[in-house]
Every structure is written in C-alpha cells, then in structure tokens.
Scaffold this motif. Structure first.
Motif, short mmCIF file in Angstrom:
data_model
loop_
_atom_site.label_atom_id
_atom_site.label_comp_id
_atom_site.label_asym_id
_atom_site.label_seq_id
_atom_site.Cartn_x
_atom_site.Cartn_y
_atom_site.Cartn_z
N ILE A 19 -25.14 -2.48 33.08
CA ILE A 19 -25.97 -3.05 32.31
C ILE A 19 -27.09 -2.57 31.47
N ARG A 20 -27.08 -2.77 30.16
CA ARG A 20 -27.98 -2.04 29.36
C ARG A 20 -28.44 -3.09 28.25
N ASN A 21 -29.33 -2.71 27.57
CA ASN A 21 -29.77 -3.51 26.33
C ASN A 21 -29.97 -5.00 26.38
N VAL A 22 -30.71 -5.28 27.40
CA VAL A 22 -30.88 -6.83 27.86
C VAL A 22 -31.87 -7.42 26.87
N LYS A 23 -31.56 -8.55 26.26
CA LYS A 23 -32.39 -9.23 25.48
C LYS A 23 -32.58 -10.71 25.99
N ILE A 24 -33.83 -11.22 25.96
CA ILE A 24 -33.90 -12.66 26.29
C ILE A 24 -34.75 -13.32 24.97
N ASP A 25 -33.93 -14.24 24.60
CA ASP A 25 -34.11 -15.23 23.37
C ASP A 25 -34.21 -14.22 22.18
N GLY A 26 -33.41 -13.03 22.09
CA GLY A 26 -33.19 -12.15 20.94
C GLY A 26 -34.68 -11.17 20.86
N GLN A 27 -35.32 -11.23 22.00
CA GLN A 27 -36.41 -10.21 22.03
C GLN A 27 -36.13 -9.07 23.18
N ALA A 28 -37.02 -8.87 23.94
CA ALA A 28 -36.88 -7.58 24.76
C ALA A 28 -36.42 -8.18 26.21
N SER A 38 -34.34 -23.82 28.95
CA SER A 38 -33.09 -23.06 29.07
C SER A 38 -33.62 -21.82 27.84
N HIS A 39 -32.96 -20.57 28.27
CA HIS A 39 -33.61 -19.41 27.42
C HIS A 39 -32.11 -18.25 27.46
N ARG A 40 -31.82 -17.92 26.17
CA ARG A 40 -30.68 -17.27 25.96
C ARG A 40 -30.84 -15.68 26.48
N ILE A 41 -29.87 -15.01 27.11
CA ILE A 41 -30.16 -13.75 27.47
C ILE A 41 -28.68 -13.08 27.17
N SER A 42 -28.72 -12.04 26.52
CA SER A 42 -27.70 -11.39 26.19
C SER A 42 -27.73 -9.68 26.75
N PHE A 43 -26.64 -9.25 26.91
CA PHE A 43 -26.93 -7.58 27.35
C PHE A 43 -25.38 -6.75 27.07
#
Length: 246
Positions: free
Chosen positions: A88-97, A107-112
C-alpha cells in the motif's frame, strides 16, 4: 469460474456500526509523538497540538506506531515465504495526507494505491481489509481478487452464493487505487488506521470501476481482523493516523 459480466445481484446490508474500544485493546500513538501521561504539547509529523490522556488510550503504545511517509510502502508478507501479499502507498485521508487532524469523529474518506501480487495464494479469493487499531473487526474491505491486482473488473464465482466483484489480472500485477469510508469515535485521541489480508469467500472491490456498482459489505471478510493476530494488525500494518482534536 470468472465472468466478465459487469453486474451482480446482491442484497445491500447495513453499514457496520461504529465500534468502541475494549479493555486491553487501545489505539496506539505515532512514533514521533511525545507527551506526558498527564497531557500536554505533542508533536505528530511536525504538527504541534495539545493532547490529554484518557482512560481509553495507552501511552505505552506510543513508540510502536508510524504512518507511511511519501517514499515508503506498507507491505503485507505472505506466510513464511519470500514474497508478499500486497503493498500500500499514497494514502490520503479526506483528500489530504496520511496523518490528518479533525474536529470531532464520524466518517472520513480514505484512499490509497494497492498492489496485490501473491503467487503463493494459489486459487484463493483474497481481500485487503482496513480498520482502526484496537477494534475487534475491520471496518471495510477495499480489494477483492485472486493473485494479481489490475486487469479490469470481473465477477468471481458468478451465479453462486459467493458471487462478487473481483480482479484477476492474467498479466503482471498493477497498482490500483481504492477508497472507502472509515468511522472514528467522537472522543479526542489518535486513531491508527491499519490494513491486513483476508481470505473470505467474498469482499468488496472499491476501485473507481467497482464503486460504480452497488456492493454489500461482506461481514465474513471483516471478521478476519484478528485471525492469527489476537490483538489485531500490529504497528507494522499502520497506513495512516486520524487525530481527533477536542
């Protein structure tokens, strides 16, 4: 059997309820945090803020938790072999870091990005699941498939009770981006986001292509949170930190 049929008929189920913390299972603190047990200024990834200990946090875990830096990856090993299950890399929480400060829980959005490349997994169906340290179950499954990620959306076990969206790349594994929502408690504190594998019959595929098709959350996959890990995924499985400020 794998089909390219781009639809599944599945009854939607309710999103899992918010999980509280239980005695003996506490969220850990980032390694670069320093604070007294009575509260005070703390430094987390270069951000100074005031933090107060509560009975539901364990300062003794402080030296064991780190979030990913931009040039690092979280790696899930594959048993005693020399390979790995996923990275896993490039993790962003709520579009930030991968470390964020928020006012209040919810609720918070996480992407990676995830790369699943597990030749040792054979013909098994595999999942990547995520959740918070100290909880008894994962909150979300975000990737579902066989050995290698990428290659486009398919349906695995089509026409059976185990039907689900999946990836099964016939070529080299590819990095794919996934996203989902995580729920953190309202109580101020640091909540460590972690990831691990599962091998349930079904899981969600939360790529952009997968999110376009309604999918239920598969509870069996979420129940793998403590399989072979009595305390759940450890600090080495940390991919981010959500700091809930008072």
């Amino acid at each position: 059997m794998i089909s390219t049929r781009p639809r599944i008929d599945a009854k939607l189920v309710a999103r899992p309820h918010r999980f509280g913390y239980f005695a003996g299972h506490h969220p850990a603190l980032p390694a670069d945090m320093s604070a007294s047990s009575k509260g005070g200024p703390a430094l987390v990834s270069g951000h100074l803020f005031t933090w107060h200990m509560t009975d539901k946090m364990s300062y003794s875990d402080g030296h064991r938790t780190t979030a990913l830096t931009p040039d690092t990856e979280m790696v899930e090993p594959c048993g005693g072999g020399t390979g790995f299950r996923f990275k896993i890399r490039n993790v962003k929480i709520d579009g930030q870091a991968d470390v964020v400060h928020v006012r209040g829980g919810g609720s918070h959005r996480i992407s990676f990005d995830v790369l699943h490349d597990c030749s040792e997994c054979g013909n098994a169906i595999n999942q990547v699941i995520i959740g918070l340290a100290g909880q008894d179950r994962a909150q979300a499954s975000v990737w579902n498939g066989k050995q290698r990620s990428g290659g486009g959306l398919k349906v695995v076990n089509a026409g059976t009770y185990a039907e689900a969206l999946a990836e099964d790349n016939p070529g080299p594994a590819e990095w794919v981006n996934v996203s989902c929502d995580l729920v953190v408690p309202d109580e101020p504190g640091l909540y460590s986001v972690r990831a691990r594998y599962a091998q349930a019959y079904q899981g969600r595929l939360m790529t952009a292509e997968g999110r376009a098709i309604p999918q239920p959350e598969y509870q069996e996959a979420l129940g793998w949170w403590k399989v072979d890990r009595p305390e759940g995924p450890g600090p080495e499985s940390t991919i981010g930190t959500i700091v809930v400020e008072a």
